[in-house]
Write a protein that holds these residues in place. Structure first.
Motif: not given
Lengths: 87, 87
Positions: A7-9, A33, A47, A51, A54, A57-62
């Protein structure tokens, strides 16, 4: 193989870069998603690629699970993967 | 207990309703993403609540894993849960 959910923002005008990159490995499941079965090697590429992409201020969760069988997936409302909009 | 990850895609002016509902059970991990450990009973409440909240064209996916230990979670860029913006 491992099963991943990403998921990324990000800034709205930059999400297409992440989507284009992740679509090489994963299925677009919903807005921002993606998910799918990948090799450990591909996971490492995901991964490092994430990295690199981005901005501050931006983010990604794996989320990573050892097998798709471990995950029970329920879709409510419209199933975007069933819609060619995402394929 | 089961570990769930919930992602939703709704009209921008309606996302606050889903967030408010899901925050009763889960932690806000990222824009339109919540996660956490819940009882089977709470999971049923989440399922029916999500179903009730969605309008046509909107969607929610619930990923469910038997234990948090099964999930390896990596955050890239800013970790929204570390930021009081989401607490």
């Amino acid at each position: 193989m491992v099963y991943v959910i990403v998921v990324y923002d990000m800034e709205a005008d930059r999400t297409h870069k992440m989507l284009k990159f992740l679509r090489r490995y994963l299925t677009h499941a919903q807005n921002s998603v993606l998910e799918g079965d990948v090799t450990e090697g591909d996971l490492e590429k995901i991964r490092s690629g994430v990295d690199d992409l981005l901005n501050p201020g931006e983010s990604t969760i794996i989320y990573c699970v050892s097998s798709e069988k471990m995950v029970e997936r329920s879709v409510f409302g419209e199933d975007p993967t069933a819609d060619d909009q995402f394929l």
